[in-house]
Enzyme design. Structure first.
Site, PDB file in Angstrom:
ATOM      1  N   ALA A 183      38.160  38.672  44.325  1.00  0.00           N
ATOM      2  CA  ALA A 183      38.035  38.896  45.765  1.00  0.00           C
ATOM      3  C   ALA A 183      37.907  40.380  46.091  1.00  0.00           C
ATOM      4  O   ALA A 183      38.552  41.222  45.469  1.00  0.00           O
ATOM      5  CB  ALA A 183      39.252  38.312  46.480  1.00  0.00           C
ATOM      6  N   SER A 231      42.842  41.759  43.682  1.00  0.00           N
ATOM      7  CA  SER A 231      41.575  42.277  44.173  1.00  0.00           C
ATOM      8  C   SER A 231      40.726  42.815  43.039  1.00  0.00           C
ATOM      9  O   SER A 231      41.217  43.311  42.037  1.00  0.00           O
ATOM     10  CB  SER A 231      41.867  43.412  45.166  1.00  0.00           C
ATOM     11  OG  SER A 231      40.753  44.254  45.311  1.00  0.00           O
ATOM     12  N   CYS A 232      39.409  42.741  43.245  1.00  0.00           N
ATOM     13  CA  CYS A 232      38.474  43.354  42.308  1.00  0.00           C
ATOM     14  C   CYS A 232      38.817  44.812  42.065  1.00  0.00           C
ATOM     15  O   CYS A 232      38.717  45.312  40.955  1.00  0.00           O
ATOM     16  CB  CYS A 232      37.057  43.232  42.872  1.00  0.00           C
ATOM     17  SG  CYS A 232      35.818  44.243  42.058  1.00  0.00           S
ATOM     18  N   PHE A 233      39.234  45.517  43.125  1.00  0.00           N
ATOM     19  CA  PHE A 233      39.476  46.945  42.996  1.00  0.00           C
ATOM     20  C   PHE A 233      40.774  47.253  42.276  1.00  0.00           C
ATOM     21  O   PHE A 233      40.952  48.349  41.761  1.00  0.00           O
ATOM     22  CB  PHE A 233      39.452  47.619  44.373  1.00  0.00           C
ATOM     23  CG  PHE A 233      38.057  47.901  44.837  1.00  0.00           C
ATOM     24  CD1 PHE A 233      37.447  49.104  44.558  1.00  0.00           C
ATOM     25  CD2 PHE A 233      37.344  46.944  45.521  1.00  0.00           C
ATOM     26  CE1 PHE A 233      36.149  49.360  44.965  1.00  0.00           C
ATOM     27  CE2 PHE A 233      36.046  47.187  45.935  1.00  0.00           C
ATOM     28  CZ  PHE A 233      35.451  48.393  45.656  1.00  0.00           C
TER      29      PHE A 233
END
Length: 287
Positions: A86, A152-154
């Site tokens: 996400a 999260s992707c980050f």
């Protein structure tokens, strides 16, 4: 600017700020049209209003995102074509590159293409005076396999990361099919760790996720005394794509066919819970 090695200019689409549903419908419309050999190689740069969480193609929405929190905070939820985790799209510049596989100078393999495009982003960041590193993170990736899958992707590791002061500052994902590649990704202008931790679900709990996000993620304006805005960064990104890829570009717009396909995708796919929350395919392509 470097001497151009591509005689055919790319199309550049500046679609401004759109909803997450519109943005993903446009990316797929161009991707599909390119598969049908009806679209030229395309660079698109865009933003998101309102903020949106994009889910990776394979993610289960109920395990990744707090839908009630998204509703309270005015955050849309959309599923993208590409994989990964996400992403909260808010204060950022997002790009997409769509073309035939093997288009010069992107190379043919997923990794080669990813690294070539990443070099454009790295030079953009360096042009702002940031100390950028290209980090191979295979060990980090392997260590994460048994851990929380919903971050999260980050804040999650990938095989290679663009980092500033050891923190991830951009993320990209790629989709291929029928000889066409789509890569889209985000450069963070700023970010809101509290909002991100509040709308995502994690086994770690919101406070632990917030700590992880703060320790692993950063954004451009957190390192600059002279802040940049969306429009300044958009120009820098486009200039570096042109310079690093040694291409020229022509400003354009969606073709009539792409626009019709986008509208169909928006209505039958990206505006529906059946796709965004359950990944059920109910879309009818144009003849």
């Amino acid at each position: 600017m470097s001497q151009l090695i591509s005689s055919s200019p790319w199309r550049f689409l500046d679609t401004g700020f759109l909803t997450g549903y519109e943005n993903m419908a446009i990316d797929e419309a161009i991707f599909t049209s390119c598969q049908e050999k009806k679209s030229p190689p395309t660079i698109r740069i865009y933003g998101w209003i309102p903020p949106a969480v994009s889910l990776g193609y394979f993610q289960k929405a109920e395990n990744a995102v707090d839908l009630e929190a998204c509703k309270r905070n005015g955050v849309d939820v959309v599923r993208r074509l590409s994989g990964g985790r996400a992403v909260l799209h808010h204060r950022e510049v997002t790009y997409s590159i769509i073309c035939r596989e093997g288009t010069s100078p992107l190379g043919s393999s997923v990794l080669e293409t990813y690294k070539t495009i990443s070099e454009c982003l790295i030079q953009t960041l360096k042009g702002l005076g940031l100390q950028v590193e290209w980090v191979a993170s295979r060990d980090k990736h392997a260590a994460a396999q048994g851990k929380d899958k919903t971050a999260s992707c980050f804040s999650s590791p990938s095989w290679y990361e663009i980092t500033v002061e050891g923190k991830k500052i951009c993320g990209s994902a790629q989709k291929r099919g029928d000889g066409v590649l789509l890569q889209h990704g985000s450069l963070l202008i700023d970010y809101d760790p509290e909002l991100l931790a509040g709308v995502l679900l994690s086994r770690k709990g919101e406070e632990d996720l917030l700590t992880e996000i703060r320790s692993s993620t950063t954004a451009i304006n957190r390192h600059l005394s002279q802040k940049v805005d969306f429009y300044q960064l958009k120009k820098l990104v486009l200039d570096n794509f042109e310079d690093q890829l040694k291409i020229s570009h022509i400003p354009g717009e969606l073709s009539a066919y792409e626009s019709q396909l986008k509208d169909t995708l928006l209505k039958d796919k990206y505006s529906t819970d059946s796709w965004n929350l359950h990944r059920k395919k109910r879309v009818y392509y144009l003849e």
